[in-house]
Scaffold this motif. Structure first.
Motif, PDB file in Angstrom:
ATOM      1  N   ARG A 258       0.838  -1.207   0.000  1.00 52.46           N
ATOM      2  CA  ARG A 258       0.000   0.000   0.000  1.00 52.46           C
ATOM      3  C   ARG A 258       0.872   1.255   0.000  1.00 52.46           C
ATOM      4  N   GLU A 259       1.929   1.236   0.784  1.00 53.99           N
ATOM      5  CA  GLU A 259       2.841   2.377   0.846  1.00 53.99           C
ATOM      6  C   GLU A 259       3.488   2.622  -0.510  1.00 53.99           C
ATOM      7  N   ILE A 260       3.949   1.576  -1.149  1.00 49.08           N
ATOM      8  CA  ILE A 260       4.593   1.702  -2.452  1.00 49.08           C
ATOM      9  C   ILE A 260       3.599   2.154  -3.518  1.00 49.08           C
ATOM     10  N   LYS A 261       2.373   1.668  -3.439  1.00 48.39           N
ATOM     11  CA  LYS A 261       1.375   2.029  -4.454  1.00 48.39           C
ATOM     12  C   LYS A 261       0.908   3.474  -4.321  1.00 48.39           C
ATOM     13  N   ALA A 262       1.259   4.136  -3.223  1.00 52.15           N
ATOM     14  CA  ALA A 262       0.990   5.576  -3.134  1.00 52.15           C
ATOM     15  C   ALA A 262       1.770   6.341  -4.197  1.00 52.15           C
ATOM     16  N   LEU A 263       2.795   5.693  -4.774  1.00 56.76           N
ATOM     17  CA  LEU A 263       3.617   6.325  -5.801  1.00 56.76           C
ATOM     18  C   LEU A 263       3.064   6.113  -7.207  1.00 56.76           C
ATOM     19  N   ALA A 264       1.881   5.558  -7.314  1.00 60.69           N
ATOM     20  CA  ALA A 264       1.282   5.315  -8.625  1.00 60.69           C
ATOM     21  C   ALA A 264       1.163   6.616  -9.411  1.00 60.69           C
ATOM     22  N   LEU A 316       9.431   8.627  -1.191  1.00 58.38           N
ATOM     23  CA  LEU A 316       8.067   9.064  -0.904  1.00 58.38           C
ATOM     24  C   LEU A 316       8.006  10.576  -0.721  1.00 58.38           C
ATOM     25  N   ARG A 317       8.946  11.133   0.005  1.00 58.19           N
ATOM     26  CA  ARG A 317       8.964  12.593   0.204  1.00 58.19           C
ATOM     27  C   ARG A 317       9.114  13.323  -1.125  1.00 58.19           C
ATOM     28  N   VAL A 367      -1.403   7.485   4.108  1.00 60.57           N
ATOM     29  CA  VAL A 367      -0.584   7.557   2.897  1.00 60.57           C
ATOM     30  C   VAL A 367      -1.409   7.346   1.628  1.00 60.57           C
ATOM     31  N   ALA A 368      -2.690   7.026   1.760  1.00 62.19           N
ATOM     32  CA  ALA A 368      -3.541   6.818   0.587  1.00 62.19           C
ATOM     33  C   ALA A 368      -3.927   8.157  -0.024  1.00 62.19           C
ATOM     34  N   LYS A 369      -3.684   8.323  -1.293  1.00 58.14           N
ATOM     35  CA  LYS A 369      -3.978   9.592  -1.961  1.00 58.14           C
ATOM     36  C   LYS A 369      -5.471   9.913  -1.972  1.00 58.14           C
ATOM     37  N   TYR A 380      -2.914 -13.046  -3.241  1.00 56.88           N
ATOM     38  CA  TYR A 380      -1.900 -13.502  -4.185  1.00 56.88           C
ATOM     39  C   TYR A 380      -2.198 -13.070  -5.613  1.00 56.88           C
ATOM     40  N   GLU A 381      -3.346 -12.458  -5.843  1.00 58.47           N
ATOM     41  CA  GLU A 381      -3.728 -12.092  -7.209  1.00 58.47           C
ATOM     42  C   GLU A 381      -2.756 -11.079  -7.803  1.00 58.47           C
ATOM     43  N   ARG A 382      -2.592 -11.150  -9.113  1.00 62.97           N
ATOM     44  CA  ARG A 382      -1.662 -10.250  -9.790  1.00 62.97           C
ATOM     45  C   ARG A 382      -2.128  -8.806  -9.665  1.00 62.97           C
ATOM     46  N   ASP A 383      -1.188  -7.912  -9.412  1.00 65.33           N
ATOM     47  CA  ASP A 383      -1.464  -6.493  -9.236  1.00 65.33           C
ATOM     48  C   ASP A 383      -0.667  -5.741 -10.295  1.00 65.33           C
ATOM     49  N   SER A 384      -1.317  -5.386 -11.398  1.00 65.67           N
ATOM     50  CA  SER A 384      -0.611  -4.750 -12.508  1.00 65.67           C
ATOM     51  C   SER A 384      -0.027  -3.396 -12.116  1.00 65.67           C
ATOM     52  N   LEU A 385      -0.683  -2.704 -11.187  1.00 67.48           N
ATOM     53  CA  LEU A 385      -0.174  -1.410 -10.749  1.00 67.48           C
ATOM     54  C   LEU A 385       1.136  -1.575  -9.988  1.00 67.48           C
TER      55      LEU A 385
END
Length: 636
Positions: A258-264, A316-317, A367-369, A380-385
């Motif tokens: 979730r933290e990493i996906k904030a960089l989408a 992130l910053r 951290v969620a936009k 376990y499902e694939r997360d393309s993002l």
């Protein structure tokens, strides 16, 4: 007197009347950092609301007198803030409905401001000290006095209105911090927070920093770990403990994603993507190794949280604080809370710090936009993002079977055990991959039941399949062509080592996909489902041999190009066998094996897996593949 000393004296005076009564306490300082990018975002949101981040500072006398600012840039000049703007000024005299003798000028203005902070209201503000007018080349501008006068009168006053109320991150810290301590410690942490006092703002290369002084109980100090630790606190696990440990870590891993996906959507560099990927792979491999050992490190999540934060915080910053959106205060609260945890952790494990599930959940919301409630579900499902953010090229969509079963009865294949199927493998190879032959997809599996066909033809088919997958991987990425042949040999030896070329095995009267002894990895290339969670389709890894082999080839190519060659450099002195062993060690154990394997190689003390792979690679390199058939025939 230095600002830090003044801050400390003020804190001591205030805290003497506090209600914290420990025999031994110490004052810690938690950084509340207003990055330049964050300050700019706040400034734009407050004062530059016009098109293209512009501000109409003054427009009077029906446009006879105007000042427009746009494109603000914030930095530092010595101990002060410096705001640089594009500026356009028009100055005239309104008389009888006309603008007489208007003077216009366009250039840049630098405004020097002193930062201030009110400890009672927690409001950050600025006071303009001076300003300079520059031409478009950045040189001092020579303009009419009326232009200077208008800038000092209106621009100074306009920018002095800039304020940031920091009571929100303070309140969030008071809520968040107790969540990261054990239940019996939280009341004490709440008493620490009552002593929280802000210091004076100080300029740094990063922005404006305000140290939040807080008095805490004095634990036994320990040194901060700079690397993700390898050693674990060995504890025998009951089944209940094991499941609780797994669930706790899975929540943390879901939070990390979730933290990493904030960089989408952010323009991440290749270096930044490499950091993100390494954090994911190292933390997952370490968890798997500990779990596989049958023991646990009860502080694993805390260690991984803080280790990863050191590496992710700068990224992130850099990317989350440069847009004037509605999440700015949440992001500031997020960074302040995480920085506080890092400071407290340096005091030692006896402090009682614990990265709780509720604490992770609240950080995830910060951290969620989109600021919506997010569960930290582990799927376990694939997360393309996630795949895109980590810089991993997507595999072609699976076209083979992706069955939601563990095994299939032999009779469902409709083929007698004695039936010879000499031609089907080659028929499959020359036809479009995974051409549908039935609603269940079992026809695509039949050619790869190695015990039903001639072993030599099966081996040639699988060998060709591995080579095709390698060619696909090499076509996507930039591995130097001089390494292509070596890469093919590494992939062949890896397929041999991992599964003896098998995707499926016969179990009793059923067919199932090959799983590792510890149930963690699947298929011909033995893809670890936990490590590569979200990157690949889990059902296709199990039942689609082509998809599994392509995934394995992609992982090998990644470790070859983005890890081995990048760190060794083009002028490395490793021979092919050592380089192959290094790449396989990372394939088998993650990026942390880079240094470990080279250390083993230096003293010639190899692991069993190193030696077994080296034997297979030597035979592949020499073209001696006879033992491959023996492996298939004996099933081992």
């Amino acid at each position: 007197m230095p600002k830090s000393l003044i801050s400390l004296l003020l804190f001591i005076i205030v805290s003497l009347g506090g209600n914290l009564c420990h025999a031994e306490t110490r004052i810690i300082e938690i950084p509340l950092t207003l990055d330049f990018s964050l300050l700019r975002s706040f400034l734009v949101r407050q004062a530059y609301k016009g098109p293209m981040e512009s501000a109409q500072v003054v427009n009077k006398d029906e446009g006879c007198t105007q000042i427009k600012l746009w494109n603000p840039v914030i930095g530092r000049e010595n101990g002060n803030l410096k705001i640089t703007n594009q500026i356009k000024v028009k100055a005239g005299v309104k008389l009888l409905g006309m603008c007489l003798d208007p003077v216009s000028w366009q250039g840049k203005v630098e405004v020097i401001q002193s930062p201030a902070f009110d400890p009672d209201t927690w409001i950050f503000s600025v006071k303009t000290l001076d300003s300079r007018l520059l031409d478009e080349k950045g040189e001092p501008a020579f303009v009419a006095n009326i232009i200077y006068s208008l800038v000092r009168e209106y621009v100074h006053a306009y920018l002095d209105q800039f304020k940031v109320n920091l009571s929100t991150p303070k309140r969030d810290l008071e809520i968040q911090l107790p969540l990261f301590f054990k239940d019996d410690k939280r009341r004490e942490v709440e008493s620490w927070l009552k002593t929280l006092r802000p210091g004076l703002p100080e300029m740094t290369d990063q922005g404006v920093k305000i140290e939040l002084a807080m008095r805490v109980a004095e634990p036994v100090p320990t040194e901060q770990e700079e690397e993700l630790p390898d050693e674990e606190v060995v504890t025998d696990l009951t089944q209940g403990d094991r499941q609780a440990f797994i669930k706790y870590w899975e929540t943390w891993d879901a939070y990390l994603v979730r933290e990493i996906k904030a960089l989408a959507g952010e323009p991440l560099t290749r270096k930044e993507k490499d950091v993100l990927l390494e954090v994911v792979l190292k933390t997952r491999h370490q968890f798997f190794e500990i779990l596989d050992s049958g023991h646990t490190d009860q502080d694993l999540v805390r260690k991984q949280f803080l280790w990863s934060w050191q590496r992710l915080a700068p990224i992130l910053r850099h990317h989350l604080l440069d847009e004037p959106h509605g999440s700015l205060f949440s992001f500031l609260s997020f960074f302040t809370a995480a920085d506080a945890l890092a400071v407290l952790d340096r005091l030692g494990p006896s402090l009682g710090l614990e990265i709780s599930e509720s604490g992770l959940m609240r950080l995830a919301r910060l951290v969620a936009k989109d600021q919506k409630y997010h569960s930290l579900s582990y799927s376990y499902e694939r997360d393309s993002l996630l795949q895109k953010i980590l810089g991993l090229p997507p595999l072609p969509p699976p076209t083979g079977p992706g069955l939601d079963v563990e095994d299939i009865p032999l009779e469902d294949f409709g083929v007698d055990d004695r039936e010879q199927r000499s031609g089907r493998i080659w028929d499959w190879l020359v036809k479009p991959a995974w051409a549908g032959k039935g609603p269940t997809g079992l026809e695509e599996i039949k050619p790869w039941l190695y015990w039903r066909t001639d072993s030599e033809k099966y081996f040639k088919a699988v060998f060709t399949l591995v080579d095709h997958a390698c060619q696909d991987a090499l076509a996507k990425d930039g591995l130097d062509p001089k390494y292509h042949e070596l890469f093919l040999k590494i992939a062949r030896a890896s397929a041999w080592q991992e599964s003896c070329w098998r995707q499926f095995i016969k179990k009793d009267k059923s067919v199932t996909y090959l799983r590792s002894y510890n149930q963690s990895s699947v298929g011909l290339m033995q893809i670890n489902e936990r490590v590569w969670r979200g990157v690949y389709e889990p059902k296709s890894l199990c039942w689609d041999i082509k998809y599994n082999v392509r995934a394995g080839a992609g992982i090998l190519e990644l470790y070859f190009r983005r890890y081995a060659l990048k760190r060794l450099g083009n002028d490395h002195n490793l021979d092919d066998s050592t380089l192959a062993g290094l790449i396989y060690a990372m394939y088998n154990g993650g990026p942390g094996q880079y240094k470990k394997y080279l250390k083993r190689h230096a003293v010639k003390k190899y692991w069993l897996s190193d030696r077994l792979f080296a034997e297979k690679f030597t035979q592949v390199k020499a073209g001696d593949l006879g033992k491959c058939l023996d492996c298939l025939r004996t099933g081992g």
